[in-house]
Design a protein around this motif. Structure first.
Motif, mmCIF file in Angstrom:
data_model
loop_
_atom_site.group_PDB
_atom_site.id
_atom_site.type_symbol
_atom_site.label_atom_id
_atom_site.label_comp_id
_atom_site.label_asym_id
_atom_site.label_seq_id
_atom_site.Cartn_x
_atom_site.Cartn_y
_atom_site.Cartn_z
ATOM 1 N N ASN A 159 -3.740 46.053 -7.915
ATOM 2 C CA ASN A 159 -2.998 44.897 -8.416
ATOM 3 C C ASN A 159 -2.993 43.769 -7.388
ATOM 4 O O ASN A 159 -2.611 43.963 -6.240
ATOM 5 C CB ASN A 159 -1.542 45.275 -8.728
ATOM 6 C CG ASN A 159 -1.431 46.372 -9.761
ATOM 7 O OD1 ASN A 159 -2.385 46.705 -10.443
ATOM 8 N ND2 ASN A 159 -0.243 46.967 -9.873
ATOM 9 N N ASN A 160 -3.427 42.594 -7.811
ATOM 10 C CA ASN A 160 -3.310 41.366 -7.022
ATOM 11 C C ASN A 160 -4.197 41.330 -5.781
ATOM 12 O O ASN A 160 -4.013 40.456 -4.920
ATOM 13 C CB ASN A 160 -1.854 41.123 -6.599
ATOM 14 C CG ASN A 160 -1.491 39.658 -6.612
ATOM 15 O OD1 ASN A 160 -2.035 38.888 -7.393
ATOM 16 N ND2 ASN A 160 -0.586 39.257 -5.755
ATOM 17 N N VAL A 161 -5.164 42.240 -5.650
ATOM 18 C CA VAL A 161 -6.012 42.200 -4.456
ATOM 19 C C VAL A 161 -6.918 40.975 -4.455
ATOM 20 O O VAL A 161 -7.340 40.520 -3.383
ATOM 21 C CB VAL A 161 -6.851 43.494 -4.297
ATOM 22 C CG1 VAL A 161 -5.979 44.675 -3.998
ATOM 23 C CG2 VAL A 161 -7.739 43.740 -5.498
ATOM 24 N N ILE B 294 0.894 43.403 -3.392
ATOM 25 C CA ILE B 294 -0.246 44.068 -4.016
ATOM 26 C C ILE B 294 0.070 45.537 -4.258
ATOM 27 O O ILE B 294 1.086 46.054 -3.792
ATOM 28 C CB ILE B 294 -1.523 43.989 -3.144
ATOM 29 C CG1 ILE B 294 -1.391 44.925 -1.922
ATOM 30 C CG2 ILE B 294 -1.838 42.567 -2.716
ATOM 31 C CD1 ILE B 294 -2.691 45.222 -1.230
ATOM 32 N N SER B 295 -0.829 46.190 -4.962
ATOM 33 C CA SER B 295 -0.899 47.647 -4.949
ATOM 34 C C SER B 295 -2.298 48.012 -4.474
ATOM 35 O O SER B 295 -3.273 47.802 -5.198
ATOM 36 C CB SER B 295 -0.644 48.238 -6.334
ATOM 37 O OG SER B 295 -0.987 49.618 -6.337
ATOM 38 N N VAL C 70 1.337 41.934 3.929
ATOM 39 C CA VAL C 70 1.065 42.502 2.609
ATOM 40 C C VAL C 70 2.208 43.424 2.219
ATOM 41 O O VAL C 70 2.506 44.399 2.920
ATOM 42 C CB VAL C 70 -0.274 43.257 2.602
ATOM 43 C CG1 VAL C 70 -0.453 44.003 1.285
ATOM 44 C CG2 VAL C 70 -1.428 42.285 2.815
ATOM 45 N N LEU D 148 -5.281 38.445 -2.488
ATOM 46 C CA LEU D 148 -5.408 38.767 -1.075
ATOM 47 C C LEU D 148 -6.764 38.316 -0.551
ATOM 48 O O LEU D 148 -6.847 37.694 0.523
ATOM 49 C CB LEU D 148 -5.221 40.262 -0.849
ATOM 50 C CG LEU D 148 -5.466 40.759 0.581
ATOM 51 C CD1 LEU D 148 -4.511 40.094 1.569
ATOM 52 C CD2 LEU D 148 -5.332 42.278 0.656
ATOM 53 N N ASN E 255 2.969 46.088 0.064
ATOM 54 C CA ASN E 255 2.181 47.056 -0.696
ATOM 55 C C ASN E 255 3.072 47.886 -1.636
ATOM 56 O O ASN E 255 4.285 47.901 -1.517
ATOM 57 C CB ASN E 255 1.440 47.979 0.277
ATOM 58 C CG ASN E 255 0.375 48.816 -0.409
ATOM 59 O OD1 ASN E 255 -0.208 48.389 -1.405
ATOM 60 N ND2 ASN E 255 0.125 49.992 0.111
#
Length: 213
Positions: A199-201, A193-194, A167, A204, A169
């Motif tokens: 963001n974008n989790v 992600i953030s 990830v 994930l 981050n």
């Protein structure tokens, strides 16, 4: 009840226990301040409304392995996985009490924290050797991923043949470079992600249901 019926029921119950799928233990590993606990808290809050532990800008805030059990994550395609999230201390080659002093912590407390953090790293490595089924490896995408601790840890994870999602981050920051992390570890899937902003989790989560399932 006849002896035969009782025996059949006992055998049936035993088979259910023997063949019950064990919950997958996913360890969140990486260097200090990569955002491991922030991500662990987001996962747990998103799916069970709880939290794992506090976060701080002070390094090594997580100094013991922390675990949240029975978290069921469902992807957009309907697939799901039930996991235990294992949040681990930041792994590094050396922990100096001066790292804490720099944040205004007095020497006695700093020495205590450094000792606890060192013990926490040993505990995290024990979990990796004995109790982890898959790894989310967290990296701060604003930093150089080509560091000794990252190469070492990813190598250990690979030697155990554990599935690993890397990830990248903090992709909400202007100097984030997920591409640099992808170039460092092209053999593994990398998701930017953030953990703080979320963001974008969802991507994930989707990857987790298929990759660890």
């Amino acid at each position: 009840m006849t002896f035969l019926v009782r025996t059949k029921r006992k055998i049936s119950g035993l088979l259910k226990v023997l063949f019950k799928k064990r919950t997958c233990r996913i360890g969140i590993y990486g260097p200090p301040n990569a955002g491991k606990t922030t991500l662990a808290n987001r996962i747990v809050r998103d799916w069970v409304g709880d939290a794992v532990g506090p976060v701080s800008e002070v390094p090594h805030e997580t100094r013991r392995v922390r675990r949240k059990e029975d978290i069921t994550i469902t992807g957009q395609n309907g697939s799901s996985i039930t996991i235990d999230i294992v949040d681990t201390p930041g792994v590094t080659t050396k922990i100096d009490y001066n790292e804490f002093v720099e944040y205004g912590i007095d020497k006695e407390e700093a020495v205590k924290r450094a000792r606890e953090a060192t013990e926490g790293v040993a505990e995290a490595m024990h979990w990796l050797r004995e109790d982890i089924d898959g790894v989310i490896y967290m990296l701060d995408s604003t930093l150089d991923p080509f560091q000794q601790v990252n190469i070492m840890l990813v190598g250990i994870i690979e030697s155990r043949k554990l599935p690993v999602l890397i990830v990248a981050n903090k992709n909400d920051l202007p100097d984030a470079s997920p591409a640099r992390i992808k170039s460092a570890f092209p053999q593994h899937p990398v998701i930017a992600i953030s953990g703080l902003e979320g963001n974008n989790v969802e991507e994930l989560y989707e990857q987790m249901t298929s990759y660890f399932g």
